[in-house]
Design a protein around this motif. Structure first.
Motif, mmCIF file in Angstrom:
data_model
loop_
_atom_site.group_PDB
_atom_site.id
_atom_site.type_symbol
_atom_site.label_atom_id
_atom_site.label_comp_id
_atom_site.label_asym_id
_atom_site.label_seq_id
_atom_site.Cartn_x
_atom_site.Cartn_y
_atom_site.Cartn_z
ATOM 1 N N ILE A 40 -10.488 -31.964 -8.402
ATOM 2 C CA ILE A 40 -9.725 -32.146 -9.681
ATOM 3 C C ILE A 40 -8.606 -33.054 -9.322
ATOM 4 O O ILE A 40 -8.256 -34.245 -10.000
ATOM 5 N N PRO A 46 -3.614 -34.972 -11.129
ATOM 6 C CA PRO A 46 -2.466 -34.104 -12.278
ATOM 7 C C PRO A 46 -1.423 -34.319 -11.030
ATOM 8 O O PRO A 46 -1.117 -34.054 -9.998
ATOM 9 N N GLN A 50 1.280 -30.057 -13.858
ATOM 10 C CA GLN A 50 -0.236 -29.992 -14.630
ATOM 11 C C GLN A 50 -1.109 -29.353 -13.796
ATOM 12 O O GLN A 50 -1.802 -28.527 -14.548
ATOM 13 N N GLN A 51 -1.149 -29.434 -12.331
ATOM 14 C CA GLN A 51 -1.943 -28.532 -11.616
ATOM 15 C C GLN A 51 -1.858 -27.103 -11.893
ATOM 16 O O GLN A 51 -2.777 -26.272 -12.115
ATOM 17 N N TRP A 53 -0.631 -25.744 -14.709
ATOM 18 C CA TRP A 53 -1.172 -25.381 -16.035
ATOM 19 C C TRP A 53 -2.515 -25.381 -16.014
ATOM 20 O O TRP A 53 -3.385 -24.629 -16.756
ATOM 21 N N ILE A 54 -3.544 -26.094 -15.366
ATOM 22 C CA ILE A 54 -4.959 -26.148 -15.154
ATOM 23 C C ILE A 54 -5.310 -24.840 -14.729
ATOM 24 O O ILE A 54 -6.346 -24.165 -15.410
ATOM 25 N N ALA A 96 -14.098 -29.366 -20.818
ATOM 26 C CA ALA A 96 -13.712 -29.276 -19.736
ATOM 27 C C ALA A 96 -14.393 -29.915 -18.488
ATOM 28 O O ALA A 96 -13.760 -30.784 -17.585
ATOM 29 N N SER A 99 -13.768 -33.775 -18.536
ATOM 30 C CA SER A 99 -12.353 -34.087 -18.907
ATOM 31 C C SER A 99 -12.130 -35.407 -18.057
ATOM 32 O O SER A 99 -12.305 -35.616 -17.183
ATOM 33 N N ALA A 102 -5.848 -34.916 -16.616
ATOM 34 C CA ALA A 102 -5.332 -33.608 -16.685
ATOM 35 C C ALA A 102 -4.930 -32.904 -18.023
ATOM 36 O O ALA A 102 -5.145 -31.947 -18.141
ATOM 37 N N LEU A 105 -7.971 -31.434 -19.762
ATOM 38 C CA LEU A 105 -8.540 -30.477 -18.871
ATOM 39 C C LEU A 105 -7.824 -29.435 -19.330
ATOM 40 O O LEU A 105 -8.060 -28.061 -19.718
ATOM 41 N N ILE A 106 -6.451 -29.421 -19.557
ATOM 42 C CA ILE A 106 -5.370 -28.423 -19.796
ATOM 43 C C ILE A 106 -5.691 -28.053 -21.363
ATOM 44 O O ILE A 106 -5.672 -26.830 -21.579
ATOM 45 N N ARG A 109 -9.097 -25.844 -21.206
ATOM 46 C CA ARG A 109 -8.451 -24.663 -20.523
ATOM 47 C C ARG A 109 -7.804 -23.504 -21.647
ATOM 48 O O ARG A 109 -8.073 -22.483 -21.836
#
Length: 516
Positions: A40, A46, A50-51, A53-54, A96, A99, A102, A105-106, A109
């Protein structure tokens, strides 16, 4: 279910299988991203925030909305809410998987977490509705508890295997056929149930306070577990506790509260939740050490480590079977106390693990530890849904699962902090000569950091650094194991004291045949 026996028949057992499938997928989804993060990062690029939060958005929303969704299911119908959640989960999984950035994707999720919060309490509450015979209900809930453990174990493995052959989004597609099957079969196999007692307005303020309390609390605890103490996560924990107090006050005064606080005056209910939280605190708090040991001390790849981690699940399966078999002969207090004593033996074995210990010792200790705690948790699930009135089974189930989430987070944070403190202390002044400056600080931070530094040092110096760091890590593991041992022994005493009034499980008396 027959009218003459009150016992579940073929339809209910097939319906149980339908309920277990989404439960498996939901727990797998918590770990399925472990191996996908590097892919990802390469594809979506990201930021560091952001990573995080993913990875965390799913569990944050799941924990924050459980109580609200459990109460909502009691009102609008548990099967209906399950189907809404299944449709939402399938749609969010597709979002997801494909996506484009990022942020998308968040968001996906987040929807997955919200949908998961509708599914989890619905499955447990529907089991309460479908299985009236205590013995059958205990078997069904034992299977449900075993699926939770299996999903947590299989998630990283499934993610790793998919990423060997497909793109990173494939890790999310496991849920789509399962949720489609639920949508097709639920109207036929699952009964609908909604409470007839609650006719007033839904407590929107209580729902907002529940979410507002859980989110900062879980965020703060998880952040402290990973990064250590700092001001922002500390303030988040404090805010979460204050808002939790406001939520409790709201539930005391609201005309139609989300959660009837009178449930906690039921000794079996409050005792089961307390014991369950302690079990998750001990087991999940130590799971992090086991996975790190396999990868960073034994030098396994993530996929190899996850495959070896399946071995302890054999003990878990055996423990669930033994607990179910003995439930009709021994009182819950004896079984639960005995389960924690078995778990204590696993923690004691972990204190003997060193950097060069045979793999069999580590896996056996992990298996014994998990078998004792999971065997206990299957009984607490049955107590929670049986102690609560049937019309409040959804809210009761959600409360139990929220406590499990908090127990897991606290276990990872506190046991992780204890191990990290020992690791730092052991390496202070003990690093090999030639490891200094930024390299020394990185090595002293984590065992993973020490492995990274060692890879860039001359062979001999790198080997010495790794040996020192691995020894320090296992010293920290020993301290965490002792803490876990103390909690497990305390839980054994607590379980016996709180549950000693309960008799051994006996089949429910058969109702009189209905004459027409």
């Amino acid at each position: 279910m027959t009218a003459t026996t009150g016992r579940a028949g073929r339809r209910e057992w097939i319906g149980l299988a339908v309920l277990l499938l989404p439960t498996l997928v939901l727990t797998m989804d918590m770990g399925v991203l472990f191996f996908a993060v590097p892919y990802i990062s390469t594809t979506l690029a990201p930021s560091g925030t952001q990573q995080l939060w993913i990875m965390d958005m799913y569990s944050f929303l799941l924990a924050g909305l459980l109580i609200t969704m459990g109460a909502l299911g009691d009102r609008i119908g548990r099967r209906r809410l399950l189907m809404i959640g299944a449709a939402g989960f399938a749609g969010a999984s597709l979002l997801a998987a494909w996506s484009h950035d990022a942020s998308q994707l968040i968001a996906a999720r987040a929807v997955l977490g919200a949908a998961g919060a509708t599914v989890m309490p619905s499955t447990l509450a529907l089991i309460r509705t479908m299985f009236h015979d205590p013995r059958q209900r205990q078997i069904a809930l034992g299977a449900w508890g075993g699926i939770l453990t299996a999903g947590a174990t299989l998630g990283p493995v499934a993610g790793g295997l998919l990423l060997e052959h497909f793109w990173w989004g494939s890790a999310f597609l496991l849920a789509v056929p399962v949720m489609a099957l639920v949508l097709l079969t639920a109207p036929v196999l699952l009964p609908e149930y909604r409470s007839t007692r609650r006719t007033g307005r839904f407590d929107l303020l209580g729902a907002a306070l529940s979410l507002a309390a859980i989110l900062p609390l879980v965020y703060g605890v998880k952040t402290i577990a990973v990064e250590g103490w700092s001001l922002l996560p500390g303030l988040a924990v404090a805010a979460g506790l204050l808002l939790a107090g406001a939520f409790v006050q709201r539930q005391r005064t609201a005309a139609n509260p989300l959660l009837d606080l009178g449930l906690f005056r039921i000794r079996t209910f409050s005792g089961a939740i307390s014991v369950n939280s302690i079990a998750m605190f001990a087991m999940m708090g130590f799971a992090l050490f086991t996975s790190q040991y396999l990868q960073l001390v034994k030098g396994m790849s993530p996929l190899t480590a996850s495959l070896w981690s399946l071995v302890p699940s054999l003990g878990v399966g055996a423990a669930v079977g033994v607990s179910s078999a003995l439930a009709g002969r021994l009182r819950p207090a004896v079984l639960m106390g005995g389960g924690f004593l078995v778990g204590s033996a696993g923690f004691a074995m972990m204190t003997q693990v060193g950097p060069h210990s045979p793999l069999a010792l580590v896996l056996t200790a992990a298996g014994v530890l998990a078998a004792g705690t999971v065997g206990t948790m299957t009984m607490t699930a049955e107590m929670v849904v049986s102690a609560a009135p049937v019309e409040q089974a959804g809210a009761a189930s959600a409360t139990s699962e929220t406590a499990v989430e908090l127990g897991s987070s606290l276990g990872i944070a506190l046991l992780g902090a204890a191990g990290a403190a020992v690791y730092h202390h052991r390496l202070d002044g003990a690093l090999p000569a030639g490891v200094d400056g930024e390299a020394a600080r990185t090595a002293q931070d984590t065992l993973g950091g020490a492995a990274t530094v060692a890879a860039h040092l001359p062979d001999r110096l790198g080997a010495d650094l790794l040996e020192t760091a691995r020894t320090a890590f296992t010293d920290g593991l020993h301290v965490a194991a002792v803490v876990g041992l103390v909690f497990a022994l305390g839980a054994a005493v607590l379980a016996y004291r709180l549950m000693r009034h309960l008799p051994a499980a006996t089949p429910a008396p058969a109702p009189e045949p209905v004459t027409v």
